[in-house]
Design a protein around this motif. Structure first.
Motif, PDB file in Angstrom:
ATOM      1  N   HIS A   1     -16.937   3.294  -1.663  1.00 37.22           N
ATOM      2  CA  HIS A   1     -17.458   4.194  -0.529  1.00 37.22           C
ATOM      3  C   HIS A   1     -17.658   3.056   0.839  1.00 37.22           C
ATOM      4  CE1 HIS A   1     -18.307   7.848  -2.392  1.00 37.22           C
ATOM      5  NE2 HIS A   1     -18.553   7.185  -3.546  1.00 37.22           N
ATOM      6  N   PRO A   2     -17.006   2.682   1.495  1.00 35.06           N
ATOM      7  CA  PRO A   2     -16.968   1.754   2.511  1.00 35.06           C
ATOM      8  C   PRO A   2     -18.019   2.210   3.658  1.00 35.06           C
ATOM      9  CG  PRO A   2     -14.918   2.564   2.511  1.00 35.06           C
ATOM     10  CD  PRO A   2     -15.214   3.188   1.101  1.00 35.06           C
ATOM     11  N   GLU A   3     -18.084   3.716   3.702  1.00 36.36           N
ATOM     12  CA  GLU A   3     -18.745   4.338   4.857  1.00 36.36           C
ATOM     13  C   GLU A   3     -20.235   3.927   4.619  1.00 36.36           C
ATOM     14  OE1 GLU A   3     -18.329   7.587   1.836  1.00 36.36           O
ATOM     15  OE2 GLU A   3     -17.247   5.660   2.341  1.00 36.36           O
ATOM     16  N   TRP A   4     -20.806   3.712   3.397  1.00 42.08           N
ATOM     17  CA  TRP A   4     -22.046   3.745   3.028  1.00 42.08           C
ATOM     18  C   TRP A   4     -22.768   2.310   3.671  1.00 42.08           C
ATOM     19  CZ3 TRP A   4     -22.317   5.604  -2.580  1.00 42.08           C
ATOM     20  CH2 TRP A   4     -22.252   6.956  -2.383  1.00 42.08           C
ATOM     21  N   TRP A   5     -23.903   2.229   4.067  1.00 44.84           N
ATOM     22  CA  TRP A   5     -24.643   0.884   4.404  1.00 44.84           C
ATOM     23  C   TRP A   5     -25.150   0.221   2.954  1.00 44.84           C
ATOM     24  CZ3 TRP A   5     -29.880  -0.483   3.333  1.00 44.84           C
ATOM     25  CH2 TRP A   5     -30.447  -1.553   4.105  1.00 44.84           C
ATOM     26  N   THR A   6     -25.104  -0.965   3.163  1.00 42.15           N
ATOM     27  CA  THR A   6     -25.609  -1.778   1.644  1.00 42.15           C
ATOM     28  C   THR A   6     -26.370  -3.069   2.001  1.00 42.15           C
ATOM     29  OG1 THR A   6     -23.517  -2.866   1.401  1.00 42.15           O
ATOM     30  CG2 THR A   6     -23.643  -0.776   0.217  1.00 42.15           C
ATOM     31  N   LEU A   7     -27.226  -3.443   1.385  1.00 41.30           N
ATOM     32  CA  LEU A   7     -27.871  -4.692   1.469  1.00 41.30           C
ATOM     33  C   LEU A   7     -28.172  -5.327   0.117  1.00 41.30           C
ATOM     34  CD1 LEU A   7     -29.383  -6.691   3.179  1.00 41.30           C
ATOM     35  CD2 LEU A   7     -31.377  -5.326   3.040  1.00 41.30           C
ATOM     36  N   ALA A   8     -27.803  -6.333   0.118  1.00 38.30           N
ATOM     37  CA  ALA A   8     -28.073  -7.212  -1.184  1.00 38.30           C
ATOM     38  C   ALA A   8     -29.139  -8.252  -1.190  1.00 38.30           C
ATOM     39  CB  ALA A   8     -26.829  -7.817  -1.946  1.00 38.30           C
ATOM     40  N   GLY A   9     -29.955  -8.159  -1.770  1.00 39.55           N
ATOM     41  CA  GLY A   9     -31.116  -9.132  -1.626  1.00 39.55           C
ATOM     42  C   GLY A   9     -31.871  -9.422  -3.115  1.00 39.55           C
ATOM     43  N   LYS A  10     -32.942  -9.896  -2.919  1.00 47.63           N
ATOM     44  CA  LYS A  10     -34.134 -10.129  -4.249  1.00 47.63           C
ATOM     45  C   LYS A  10     -35.151  -9.690  -3.855  1.00 47.63           C
ATOM     46  CE  LYS A  10     -32.905 -14.560  -4.386  1.00 47.63           C
ATOM     47  NZ  LYS A  10     -32.797 -15.815  -5.089  1.00 47.63           N
ATOM     48  N   LEU A  11     -36.027  -9.294  -4.724  1.00 49.13           N
ATOM     49  CA  LEU A  11     -37.530  -8.822  -4.326  1.00 49.13           C
ATOM     50  C   LEU A  11     -38.112 -10.244  -4.165  1.00 49.13           C
ATOM     51  CD1 LEU A  11     -38.171  -6.209  -7.043  1.00 49.13           C
ATOM     52  CD2 LEU A  11     -37.320  -5.857  -4.802  1.00 49.13           C
ATOM     53  N   ARG A  12     -38.992 -10.140  -3.013  1.00 48.32           N
ATOM     54  CA  ARG A  12     -40.041 -11.084  -2.863  1.00 48.32           C
ATOM     55  C   ARG A  12     -41.133 -11.359  -4.034  1.00 48.32           C
ATOM     56  NH1 ARG A  12     -41.180 -13.077   1.992  1.00 48.32           N
ATOM     57  NH2 ARG A  12     -43.174 -12.313   1.930  1.00 48.32           N
TER      58      ARG A  12
END
Length: 270
Positions: free
Chosen positions: A259-270
């Motif tokens: 789904h290239p049309e979706w927004w994604t963000l990879a991170g870690k919990l603070r």
């Protein structure tokens, strides 16, 4: 001198809606957490307050001078103005507390330069229910409308997380209106991880009735190695928690390919 702050994306690891109050708001019990990424605010002293909004989601803010950055500046007394540039990388109306996170970052910027008034929590709450927790952007329990904060030691700090939004804005009001008004019980007790595992998001089902794509996002996230997938806030952003960065990154690659049309963000919990 220019200062920079990150407006950390807020997620609700659990969100229990207990009842609709006489004032029209809802009684909530929630576990707030924050991702180590989000919008970026740059601030420099100026003769008067000015706000400029740039970035992918800048157009989602109808009036940049009426957004929560400008409103936060207006409630914090200072001897000089601030010129702020907001790089809007978080989607708007997405269940990530984006505007509240921006306001929280303004409070931290003003604190560095001038300090905060003793009643800063009251001033923050008047801007929105999520703003007080966003000022410190730490894992915390919220009650009432979300402004009554209780500290909790987080055993989830550093947990890899993937955020996904189908790029469909979803206003909070209609989601609460679609809630079935059934009290399914209080927030669990225990560690942050226990509360997350045993908790739920009571707004997930009503949000899916309004935006069916949320169910597709959750289904896609469920194909990876996440130990938990859930919608955040009133949606439409969903999140998945992983034991390793490799598992998160593999899921992110699989999802963006499907789904290239979706927004994604990879991170870690603070």
């Amino acid at each position: 001198m220019t200062l920079t702050e990150t407006a950390y994306a807020k997620i609700n690891l659990a969100l229990h809606v207990r009842r609709r109050r006489e004032d029209g708001y809802h009684e909530l019990e929630t576990l707030f957490a924050f991702v180590d990424a989000g919008d970026t605010l740059s601030a420099a002293p100026a003769d008067e307050d000015r706000v400029t909004t740039v970035g992918e989601f800048a157009t989602g803010i109808d009036n940049p001078f009426d957004n929560l950055v400008a409103k936060a500046l207006s409630v914090l007394p200072r001897a000089e103005g601030l010129e702020i540039t907001l790089e809007k990388d978080l989607p708007v109306a997405a269940g990530l507390g984006g505007g509240s996170a921006d306001a929280g970052a303004v409070f931290r910027l003003v604190e560095q330069l001038h300090g905060l008034p003793d009643d800063w929590q009251t001033r923050a709450a008047k801007l929105g229910a999520d703003v007080p927790c966003c000022v410190r952007s730490e894992t915390v329990i919220g009650r009432g409308t979300g402004t009554e904060l209780e500290p909790i030691e987080s055993d989830l700090t550093g947990t890899p997380v993937l955020l996904v939004n189908p790029r469909i804005p979803l206003a909070t009001g209609p989601v609460f209106k679609a809630w079935d008004q059934i009290d399914n019980g209080p927030l669990p007790e225990g560690t942050a991880r226990q509360i997350t595992l045993e908790g739920r998001n009571d707004l997930e089902a009503p949000a899916i009735t309004l935006i069916p794509a949320i169910a597709k996002v959750l289904e896609q996230l469920g194909k990876g190695q996440a130990w938990l997938t859930r919608m955040s806030g009133s949606g439409a952003t969903c999140f998945a928690l992983y034991d390793t960065l490799d598992a998160r990154d593999a899921a992110a690659a699989q999802l963006t390919n499907a789904h290239p049309e979706w927004w994604t963000l990879a991170g870690k919990l603070r």
